[in-house]
Design a protein around this motif. Structure first.
Motif: not given
Length: 638
Positions: A340-359
Motif C-alpha cells: 500500500d505504501e509503495y503504490f501511494r508513492m507511485k501514484v504521486q509521480w504518476k498523477s503529475v500531468s505534463e503541464e505540471q511537470e513543465m513547472r
C-alpha cells in the motif's frame, strides 16, 4: 568561395540554465530557458549560452577512440552506452562539423559567447529559492547576464572549466573566482571525468596550480584529506621526519587526522578458503517462521553465498524488508502494508500531468536522468534486453518512486546499477523497491552531492594499503596516484562494473552481511590492488597507464580469489597487536576506552561466529589483543 566551417568540438553541455529578465522593464518572459556549453573552435575554448530554441541545431554525439597495439589511433566509434562520468580516457565530439550557431540577438536577451581567454572572473552565488547562479565578467570589465542553474550543474561546469583555466579563489571573497590560463594536460582530464572534486572547491584550483600537491599524492603518508593546502615534500611543513611526533601540525589541519607510518610487523597472512553456499532455509526457522540464529545464517552466507533458488527469500532479510525475528504471519502483514505504501508513492509521480511537470524542473530532471540510465543498464541480461522490455519499465518505475520516497537524495547516476540485480532476483516491483531502500541505507552517502563519504573511503583505503604494502604505496605516490582515485567507481557502486552479473549477486550478498566489518568492501579493493602489484610496479606505469590498467580489469577479476584475499587481509590485520589506531577504526576494532557504547555488540558476536568458521588455522585458540581500546572479544579459531 565560402570558407570552410571551423573545427567545432563540444566539451560540456548543460540544459536548464536560465536567464532571468526584469518583468517590470520588459514585456518578454521573465525566464528564458537555455543551454550552457563549453566548445572548442579551431582549438580555442569558449563558453556559450543559447536559448532553448537554438539547442536542437547542434545536438552533441559521444564518441570513443581505441588505440591499436602500436599506439596508433583506430577509427572513431559511436558508443550509445558511453558514460563520461566514469570514463578514464574519453573524447567528446559532435556528430558532424557544423557551422557554429550565430549569436542571434533576441532583443536584449540573445545568445552569447566568450572565449575563455577573455574570462576575467566568475562569481558563484545562491538565489533565495536555493538555486545557484553564476555571474561572469570579461577582461574588459563587462558582466554577462547572470546564469541561473534551475537543475543544478554549477559544480560540473566549474569542473569542466578547470581543463582550460585556473579558477583561483579571491582572498577577499570566497564565492569569487579569478580566471587564469594554464596547460592542464591529461591528468586534469582524468580527474575531471572521475568526478573527484566537489563544488568549486579549493582543491580543484590547487590541483591545477600544483599537480603534485593536490593529486592527493600524500594520502598514503599524510592521511588528512581535508588539509587546507598540501605541499610537496621539500615544503617546510614536511621537513620533520615521519616519526617526529613532537612536530606541530599546521593550523588548518582537520582535527582527528594525523601523519601515519605503519611500523608494525603484520606477521604472516593466513590461508583462507571459501565454503559452500547456503542451500537450506527452513531448518533455520522455528514453528512460527522466525529465523532462529541470524548470526549463523549471515556467517554461512559470508562464507559461501546463497544458492540461487533461496536468494529471493534470503535477500529480503539481508536488506531489511523482513526483520530477522518476524513470524510468517507478521511478514504477510508487512507485505500488505509495504505494498500500500509503495503504490501511494507511485501514484504521486504518476498523477503529475505534463503541464505540471513543465513547472517542476526537479522531477523533470530526475525522469530524464532515469530514462537515460535505464536504457543502458544491464541490457546484455535477458531480463533487461530488447525494446519495450517489461523489466526496463519496472526499473524505471521503481527508481521514479524512490524519488518520492527520498526527496532529499532523489535520483543520482549509478542508482540504476544498484537496483537491477535486486529486480532480477525478486522479479517483484514492491519487494525490489523496499530492498533497494535497504541497500541505499548502506550506501546512500556515496551519492550525496558533497562526496565527503567517497573522499573518506578513499582515504581509508589508502590507510589500509599503507599498512599492508608500503612499497606499493610509495610507488603510487611517485606516480601521483596515492589518492587511489581510480578506485572511485569500485567504491561508489560496490564493484558493480568490475565483475560479471552472476558474480555481483554473490558478492553483494556477502557484503550485505556486514561481516567481518562494515568496511569489508575496502578490504576487497585492497585485495584487488595487491593482486595487481606486480603489473603496476613491474611495468613501471605512469599515472595515465595506471588508470588505463585499472579500468581494463573490468570483467577480468576472479571473485573467489578476491574474497579469499580480502578475508585473509582482515585476519592478518586483526592479529597485529601494534596496528595504528586509524587502521583499527577502519576495521571497526577501535572503541575509545571512555565510551560505554555497545561493548560487545551483536556484530562482534556475528564476527566471532564467522571467524569460528574460518579454515585459516594460523593462530592458536585463545590468542587475544592487549590493547585496552579494543572492546571486541578476540576471535577464536578451530
Amino acid at each position: 568561395t565560402k570558407p570552410p566551417p571551423p573545427n567545432l568540438r563540444l566539451i560540456f553541455e548543460k540544459e536548464g540554465v536560465y536567464l532571468h529578465t526584469n518583468a517590470k522593464r520588459s514585456n518578454q518572459d521573465t525566464t528564458i530557458p537555455g543551454f550552457i556549453r563549453i566548445v572548442e573552435r579551431d582549438g580555442e575554448p569558449a563558453l556559450e549560452w543559447s536559448p532553448l530554441e537554438d539547442a536542437g541545431k547542434n545536438a552533441p554525439a559521444v564518441f570513443y577512440t581505441k588505440k591499436d597495439e602500436n599506439g596508433g589511433e583506430e577509427e572513431t566509434n559511436f558508443d550509445p552506452g558511453y558514460e563520461p562520468d566514469w570514463a578514464v580516457i574519453s573524447t567528446v565530439k559532435r556528430d558532424h562539423v557544423r557551422e557554429p550557431p550565430p549569436v542571434r540577438e533576441t532583443g536584449q536577451w540573445g545568445a552569447f559567447s566568450i572565449p575563455l581567454s577573455e574570462l576575467y572572473s566568475l562569481r558563484r552565488a545562491r538565489f533565495s529559492l536555493g538555486r545557484n547562479f553564476l555571474v561572469l565578467t570579461s577582461r574588459g570589465g563587462h558582466p554577462l547576464p547572470p546564469l541561473h542553474f534551475h537543475r543544478g550543474g554549477t559544480r560540473e561546469l566549474l569542473r569542466a572549466l578547470q581543463r582550460y583555466i585556473i579558477l583561483a579563489p579571491s582572498p577577499v571573497d570566497g564565492r569569487l573566482f579569478l580566471a587564469y590560463p594554464h596547460d592542464s594536460g591529461a591528468l586534469s582530464q582524468s580527474f575531471d571525468e572521475l568526478q573527484m572534486f566537489d563544488d568549486g572547491s579549493d582543491l580543484v584550483s590547487r590541483f591545477i596550480q600544483d599537480p603534485y600537491a593536490t593529486t592527493f599524492g600524500g594520502f598514503s603518508k599524510v592521511t588528512n584529506f581535508f588539509r587546507g593546502a598540501l605541499r610537496p615534500p621539500e615544503s617546510p611543513l614536511h621537513a620533520h621526519g615521519p616519526h617526529d611526533t613532537q612536530a606541530g601540525h599546521p593550523a588548518d589541519d582537520e582535527p582527528g587526522f594525523e601523519l601515519i607510518t605503519c611500523g608494525a610487523e603484520l606477521g604472516p597472512r593466513p590461508e583462507v578458503s571459501r565454503g559452500q553456499p547456503l542451500d537450506k532455509w527452513d531448518e533455520f526457522l522455528d514453528p512460527e517462521g522466525r529465523v532462529t540464529d541470524p548470526g549463523r545464517v549471515k556467517a554461512l552466507i559470508f562464507r559461501g553465498g546463497i544458492t540461487p533458488s533461496l536468494r529471493k527469500e534470503a535477500w529480503k532479510f539481508l536488506l531489511g524488508f523482513y526483520p530477522w525475528n518476524s513470524t510468517t504471519k507478521e511478514r504477510e502483514d508487512i507485505v500488505r502494508v509495504k505494498t500500500d505504501e509503495y503504490f501511494r508513492m507511485k501514484v504521486q509521480w504518476k498523477s503529475v500531468s505534463e503541464e505540471q511537470e513543465m513547472r517542476n524542473s526537479l522531477l523533470r530532471g530526475y525522469r530524464s536522468l532515469i530514462e537515460r540510465d535505464v536504457n543502458r543498464t544491464d541490457r546484455q541480461n535477458p531480463f533487461f534486453s530488447g525494446n519495450d522490455n517489461p523489466g526496463l519499465a519496472l526499473l524505471h518505475d521503481v527508481l521514479m518512486t524512490y524519488c518520492m520516497y527520498n526527496f532529499d537524495l532523489g535520483y543520482v547516476q549509478g542508482m540504476s546499477d544498484l537496483l537491477s540485480p535486486i529486480l532480477f532476483v525478486t522479479q517483484n516491483e514492491v519487494e525490489s523497491f523496499w530492498c533497494l531502500t535497504g541497500f541505499m541505507d548502506m550506501v546512500h552517502q556515496n551519492f550525496e552531492e558533497s562526496q565527503e563519504a567517497m573522499k573518506q573511503q578513499l582515504l581509508q583505503l589508502s590507510l589500509l594499503l599503507r599498512a599492508l604494502d608500503p612499497e606499493l604505496c610509495d610507488y603510487l605516490d611517485s606516480q601521483d596516484s596515492g589518492s587511489l582515485c581510480f578506485c572511485f567507481r569500485w567504491l561508489l557502486i560496490w564493484f558493480k562494473r568490475e565483475f560479471a552479473f552472476e558474480d555481483i549477486l554473490s558478492l553483494w550478498e556477502v557484503l550485505w552481511t556486514r561481516l567481518p566489518c562494515d568496511n569489508f568492501h575496502l578490504l576487497l579493493a585492497s585485495a584487488i590492488l595487491e593482486s595487481q602489484r606486480g603489473e603496476l610496479i613491474g611495468s613501471n606505469h605512469d599515472f595515465n597507464t595506471i588508470l588505463k590498467h585499472i579500468n581494463e580489469l573490468t570483467m577480468k577479476l576472479d571473485l573467489h580469489s578476491v574474497l579469499c584475499g580480502a578475508e585473509a587481509i582482515y585476519l592478518q590485520l586483526f592479529q597485529c597487536k601494534e596496528l595504528p589506531v586509524k587502521v583499527q577504526e577502519v576495521l571497526g576494532l577501535y572503541v575509545p576506552s571512555s565510551s560505554d557504547e555497545e561493548s560487545p555488540s551483536s556484530e562482534s558476536r556475528e564476527t566471532e561466529c564467522l571467524l569460528d568458521q574460518s579454515e585459516a588455522g594460523a593462530v592458536a585458540a585463545g590468542q587475544s589483543h592487549n590493547r585496552q581500546t579494543v572492546h571486541r572479544p578476540p576471535p577464536t579459531y578451530p
